[in-house]
Each structure stands twice: as C-alpha cells, then as structure tokens.
Design a protein around this motif. Structure first.
Motif, PDB file in Angstrom:
ATOM      1  N   ALA A 122      28.448  52.462  42.561  1.00 51.86           N
ATOM      2  CA  ALA A 122      29.790  51.425  42.597  1.00 51.86           C
ATOM      3  C   ALA A 122      29.311  50.704  42.454  1.00 51.86           C
ATOM      4  CB  ALA A 122      30.371  51.913  43.919  1.00 51.86           C
ATOM      5  N   THR A 123      28.254  50.098  43.013  1.00 51.41           N
ATOM      6  CA  THR A 123      27.454  49.200  43.298  1.00 51.41           C
ATOM      7  C   THR A 123      27.176  48.532  41.318  1.00 51.41           C
ATOM      8  OG1 THR A 123      25.041  49.709  43.458  1.00 51.41           O
ATOM      9  CG2 THR A 123      26.049  48.765  45.038  1.00 51.41           C
ATOM     10  N   VAL A 124      26.186  49.097  40.920  1.00 48.55           N
ATOM     11  CA  VAL A 124      26.091  48.959  39.658  1.00 48.55           C
ATOM     12  C   VAL A 124      27.264  48.639  38.941  1.00 48.55           C
ATOM     13  CG1 VAL A 124      25.301  50.057  37.566  1.00 48.55           C
ATOM     14  CG2 VAL A 124      23.859  50.839  39.601  1.00 48.55           C
ATOM     15  N   ALA A 125      28.584  49.321  38.631  1.00 55.12           N
ATOM     16  CA  ALA A 125      29.536  48.513  38.130  1.00 55.12           C
ATOM     17  C   ALA A 125      30.332  47.738  38.696  1.00 55.12           C
ATOM     18  CB  ALA A 125      30.917  50.466  38.739  1.00 55.12           C
ATOM     19  N   ALA A 126      30.136  47.545  39.721  1.00 57.80           N
ATOM     20  CA  ALA A 126      30.581  46.483  40.313  1.00 57.80           C
ATOM     21  C   ALA A 126      30.190  44.901  39.260  1.00 57.80           C
ATOM     22  CB  ALA A 126      30.354  46.345  41.997  1.00 57.80           C
ATOM     23  N   ARG A 127      28.405  45.474  39.257  1.00 54.43           N
ATOM     24  CA  ARG A 127      27.578  43.932  38.946  1.00 54.43           C
ATOM     25  C   ARG A 127      27.958  44.126  36.983  1.00 54.43           C
ATOM     26  NH1 ARG A 127      23.111  45.994  40.817  1.00 54.43           N
ATOM     27  NH2 ARG A 127      22.655  47.559  38.510  1.00 54.43           N
ATOM     28  N   GLU A 128      28.381  45.146  36.648  1.00 49.87           N
ATOM     29  CA  GLU A 128      27.718  45.319  35.394  1.00 49.87           C
ATOM     30  C   GLU A 128      29.663  44.709  34.717  1.00 49.87           C
ATOM     31  OE1 GLU A 128      27.218  48.635  33.450  1.00 49.87           O
ATOM     32  OE2 GLU A 128      24.996  49.019  34.078  1.00 49.87           O
ATOM     33  N   CYS A 129      30.489  45.059  35.676  1.00 48.72           N
ATOM     34  CA  CYS A 129      32.149  43.762  35.004  1.00 48.72           C
ATOM     35  C   CYS A 129      31.866  42.973  35.899  1.00 48.72           C
ATOM     36  CB  CYS A 129      32.403  45.064  35.805  1.00 48.72           C
ATOM     37  SG  CYS A 129      32.380  46.831  35.024  1.00 48.72           S
ATOM     38  N   GLY A 130      31.342  42.147  36.518  1.00 48.06           N
ATOM     39  CA  GLY A 130      31.648  40.644  36.396  1.00 48.06           C
ATOM     40  C   GLY A 130      31.137  39.972  37.731  1.00 48.06           C
ATOM     41  N   PHE A 131      31.470  41.225  39.036  1.00 53.05           N
ATOM     42  CA  PHE A 131      31.341  40.812  40.433  1.00 53.05           C
ATOM     43  C   PHE A 131      30.044  40.387  41.110  1.00 53.05           C
ATOM     44  CE2 PHE A 131      35.534  43.184  39.561  1.00 53.05           C
ATOM     45  CZ  PHE A 131      36.184  42.980  40.350  1.00 53.05           C
ATOM     46  N   SER A 132      29.390  39.365  41.476  1.00 53.57           N
ATOM     47  CA  SER A 132      28.579  38.746  42.480  1.00 53.57           C
ATOM     48  C   SER A 132      28.145  39.796  43.426  1.00 53.57           C
ATOM     49  CB  SER A 132      28.214  37.694  41.788  1.00 53.57           C
ATOM     50  OG  SER A 132      29.527  36.759  42.383  1.00 53.57           O
ATOM     51  N   ASP A 133      30.156  39.948  43.878  1.00 50.47           N
ATOM     52  CA  ASP A 133      29.474  40.466  45.424  1.00 50.47           C
ATOM     53  C   ASP A 133      30.360  41.291  45.991  1.00 50.47           C
ATOM     54  OD1 ASP A 133      30.456  40.416  48.426  1.00 50.47           O
ATOM     55  OD2 ASP A 133      30.916  38.410  48.029  1.00 50.47           O
ATOM     56  N   TYR A 134      29.638  42.575  46.273  1.00 46.75           N
ATOM     57  CA  TYR A 134      30.233  43.767  46.542  1.00 46.75           C
ATOM     58  C   TYR A 134      31.136  43.705  47.210  1.00 46.75           C
ATOM     59  CZ  TYR A 134      30.945  48.675  46.855  1.00 46.75           C
ATOM     60  OH  TYR A 134      31.503  49.875  46.678  1.00 46.75           O
TER      61      TYR A 134
END
Length: 255
Positions: free
Chosen positions: A221-233
C-alpha cells in the motif's frame, strides 16, 4: 431532474436507455441518450449523468465485474472486449437499430424470465442468459461504429489527457494552469462545467483507481500510494476508504 455527482467505479457499467432525456459525461465527453441507446462506461472512467425534469428517465443498468468477464473467453478474447474498445477509441454510445433492438428485447426478456425463477438449474440459466446478452453487446459494438461523444471543450480535453499521463507527479491547479497558459480560476471553473466535478477530485480519483490496480497486483500500500502521486499516506488511506469502502490492505488481499 437529477444531476449526479461525478464519480468512478471499480467495475464496468452498461446503461440501456428505455425512455426519457438524459446526458452522460464520461471523461469530459458528452453523450445524449435517447430510447434504446446503449452506453458503455468502462471501469475507472470518471462520469456523471444529468436528467431532464420534463421526461421520466427509465433505464436498465448493469454493474459488471471485469474479473468475471475476463474468465469468460468468447473464443477470440474475453467478453470485456467491447469495454476495451470503448476505452481505446472513446466510442461508448450505440444507437440500436430495428434488428439490434429486437435482439436486445429477446435477450432482456430471457434474462428477466430467469431472474426470479426458482426452478431446476435456474441459476445456470441466469448465467447463460447474461452471457448471451454480453455476447450480443460485444457483437453490436464490434460490428457497428459507436459514437465518441461530443468534446465540450478541447482545452479541457487536453487537460484530462495531461492528467492521465502525469497523475503520479505533483499536480496542482496552479501547475496545470501554467502548463496550458490559462488562469487557475478559469481552469477550475471550466473544468467543473465540462466534467461535472472538481479538478482536485478528478486527479484524486485517477490516482486512487491507479493505486487500486497496483494493490490488486500485490504491490504494498505505501508503495502504491507513492507511485500514484500521494505524498501523504494518511491522506491516501482516508481517500481510498471513502472511495471504495475498504482499506488499501484489504484491496491487496482481494486481488
């Protein structure tokens, strides 16, 4: 009259308009429906509908799991081929002619007959009638040239294409407006008019749908969030739960 909020689904949708006046906006393209029109809304496509208060809007809607369709091989591909074509070409609307209308009516009658049946093997017949309907839909859309819908604003259409390519990067109304040499206020106002939703909401939904695909492929989840443009989990987690009704971790186990 109803003006639905702009949204997206993690499944395909088919709308068969039976009566009334309604317009659908899919990713900035507007489709005006009339009786016996068939509209395909591929999964994760942001859309909204608006109905007229003068006429009653009657329709049949199917929500269809892409995973289910992918398991149904039609011999030369899955039954999701019509949605793939609609997504690639933008040809989402088909005006059913006399013969096509007759075929649709027969398929609907068969499906409806089995929908509430409790006779022997009724569940099997329900599945059969639905598959027959999906085969017919695929044949119609692959055989005919569907309508691509009216582009309400070429500039906003270009903005949407830009977001599709850059949603994983830091995007703000200011940066997008600068890219297209327009003011931030004009961009936000015009985007709302054309698509039916806010610019920020559109970018967020695009990022969430991309993240969901990654999660179902087993990406953390943390990787998916980062790779899709979310800087804040935390922001990602809250937005994801609000959009889909389950957590990113749960989405990963559902893949």
């Amino acid at each position: 009259a109803m003006d639905f909020r702009s949204h997206a689904h993690d499944f395909h949708k088919i709308i068969l308009c039976l009566d009334g006046s309604v317009s659908y906006n899919i990713e900035g393209r507007t489709y005006e429906l009339r009786p016996w029109d068939i509209l395909l809304v591929p999964r994760n496509k942001i859309h909204h509908s608006k109905t007229d208060a003068v006429y009653a809007y009657e329709r049949v809607v199917w929500f269809i799991s892409s995973e289910f369709l992918d398991r149904c091989d039609g011999g030369d591909g899955t039954l999701s081929k019509c949605f793939a074509r609609a997504e690639m070409t933008g040809s989402c609307l088909l005006h059913a002619s006399g013969e096509a209308r007759h075929e649709l009516t027969a398929a609907l009658n068969e499906w409806e007959k089995e929908a509430d049946s409790e006779e022997y093997a009724s569940e099997l017949l329900r599945q059969y009638s639905f598959l027959r309907f999906m085969i017919l839909i695929n044949r119609l859309f692959l055989r005919e040239k569907g309508e691509t819908g009216e582009i309400a604003d070429e500039k906003i259409d270009a903005v949407i294409e830009y977001i599709h390519k850059h949603y994983a990067e830091p995007l703000t109304a200011e940066s997008i407006a600068k890219e297209f040499y327009i003011s931030k206020s004009y961009l936000m106002h015009r985007f709302k008019i054309v698509t039916g939703g806010s610019l920020h909401g559109y970018v967020t939904q695009k990022r969430l749908s991309a993240a969901l695909s990654l999660l179902r492929d087993g990406i953390p989840a943390t990787v998916a969030a980062r790779e899709c443009g979310f800087s804040d989990y935390t922001v990602f987690y809250r937005s994801f739960r609000k959009q889909y009704g389950f957590s990113p971790v749960r989405a990963r186990t559902m893949g």
